[in-house]
Design a protein around this motif. Structure first.
Motif, mmCIF file in Angstrom:
data_model
loop_
_atom_site.group_PDB
_atom_site.id
_atom_site.type_symbol
_atom_site.label_atom_id
_atom_site.label_comp_id
_atom_site.label_asym_id
_atom_site.label_seq_id
_atom_site.Cartn_x
_atom_site.Cartn_y
_atom_site.Cartn_z
ATOM 1 N N LYS A 1 0.819 -1.211 0.000
ATOM 2 C CA LYS A 1 0.000 0.000 0.000
ATOM 3 C C LYS A 1 0.852 1.261 0.000
ATOM 4 O O LYS A 1 0.486 2.281 -0.557
ATOM 5 C CB LYS A 1 -0.922 -0.026 1.235
ATOM 6 N N GLU B 1 -6.183 1.109 -9.142
ATOM 7 C CA GLU B 1 -6.628 -0.179 -8.608
ATOM 8 C C GLU B 1 -5.652 -0.733 -7.574
ATOM 9 O O GLU B 1 -6.040 -1.497 -6.690
ATOM 10 C CB GLU B 1 -6.782 -1.190 -9.745
ATOM 11 N N GLN C 1 -4.191 1.031 -5.326
ATOM 12 C CA GLN C 1 -4.324 1.834 -4.110
ATOM 13 C C GLN C 1 -2.962 2.204 -3.505
ATOM 14 O O GLN C 1 -2.677 1.934 -2.331
ATOM 15 C CB GLN C 1 -5.168 1.096 -3.081
ATOM 16 N N ALA D 1 -10.904 8.413 -5.985
ATOM 17 C CA ALA D 1 -10.402 7.156 -5.431
ATOM 18 C C ALA D 1 -9.672 7.362 -4.108
ATOM 19 O O ALA D 1 -9.288 6.383 -3.463
ATOM 20 C CB ALA D 1 -9.470 6.487 -6.437
ATOM 21 N N VAL E 1 -6.715 8.730 -3.785
ATOM 22 C CA VAL E 1 -5.278 8.533 -3.989
ATOM 23 C C VAL E 1 -4.661 9.842 -4.468
ATOM 24 O O VAL E 1 -5.063 10.364 -5.515
ATOM 25 C CB VAL E 1 -5.004 7.429 -5.031
#
Length: 214
Positions: A3, A93, A95, A125, A127
């Motif tokens: 992550k 996707e 993340q 999202a 991000v």
């Protein structure tokens, strides 16, 4: 991919030696179309190459394939997304902690503007995403951001939505207090940080924040 990873997308726009300075040792490198070739020519191995690869020769495409841990290609005609959007959607996707788009600005203004708009997908999202080139760094703000003095001499604010309200600036030569910018206003162009850090906060809307240098 963890992550905490940072993903850097190298698209096929303006690129140069400055772009290599954006690469962190632990960054996950994605080459988008000709951006993949740029990385390989500069002795970087790609984690992923993606696109229709219509801007490279068959021999260059083979070089990209051989120097990518993974390659995802699509038909150059029968597609609905630009190569850069395909790369960004894949990155979102995963993340990651951050996504940086390099080579997303260039001579094709339609692609340049579309890539700035793509930053909104990062907001949705959750991000952090930004576009970087030799003389600019671009991000979107819907709440609050802190900027630090850097190589960029100017900070400009432009509304991405029709209206951005409640704009408050601190640490700038030209402060604002709950101001409103509407599409077409140039009030936010060419401000300057006078403190080591400055904050930009807004109450409603979406603001393009551009740090730039001459």
């Amino acid at each position: 991919m963890e992550k905490s990873s940072k993903i850097i997308l190298f698209a096929g726009g303006n690129l140069g030696s400055w772009a290599l300075e954006e690469i962190d040792e632990d960054a996950f490198l994605v080459g988008v179309d000709r951006g993949a070739l740029f990385l390989i020519q500069n002795e970087r191995r790609l984690h992923l190459s993606i696109g229709d690869f219509d801007s490279v020769t068959p021999d260059e495409r083979e070089i990209i394939c051989q120097n990518s841990e993974e390659m995802r290609s699509c038909d150059p005609v029968m597609k609905d997304l630009t190569d850069t959007e395909m790369g960004l959607l894949w990155a979102l996707e995963q993340q990651p902690a951050e996504i940086v788009l390099v080579g997303a600005l260039g001579s094709r203004f339609d692609h340049t503007l579309a890539n700035v708009h793509l930053l909104s997908k990062g907001l949705k999202a959750g991000v952090p995403c930004r576009i970087v080139d030799e003389k600019n760094e671009i991000m979107l703000v819907t709440d609050r951001i802190t900027l630090r003095k850097s190589r960029y001499s100017h900070v400009s604010l432009l509304p991405l939505t029709e209206t951005v309200s409640g704009i408050t600036l601190s640490g700038f030569q030209y402060p604002l207090d709950k101001a409103t910018l509407r599409m077409g206003d140039t009030l936010g162009i060419s401000n300057v940080l006078v403190s080591e850090t400055g904050t930009v906060s807004i109450e409603a809307g979406c603001l393009i924040v551009i740090q730039s240098m001459d």
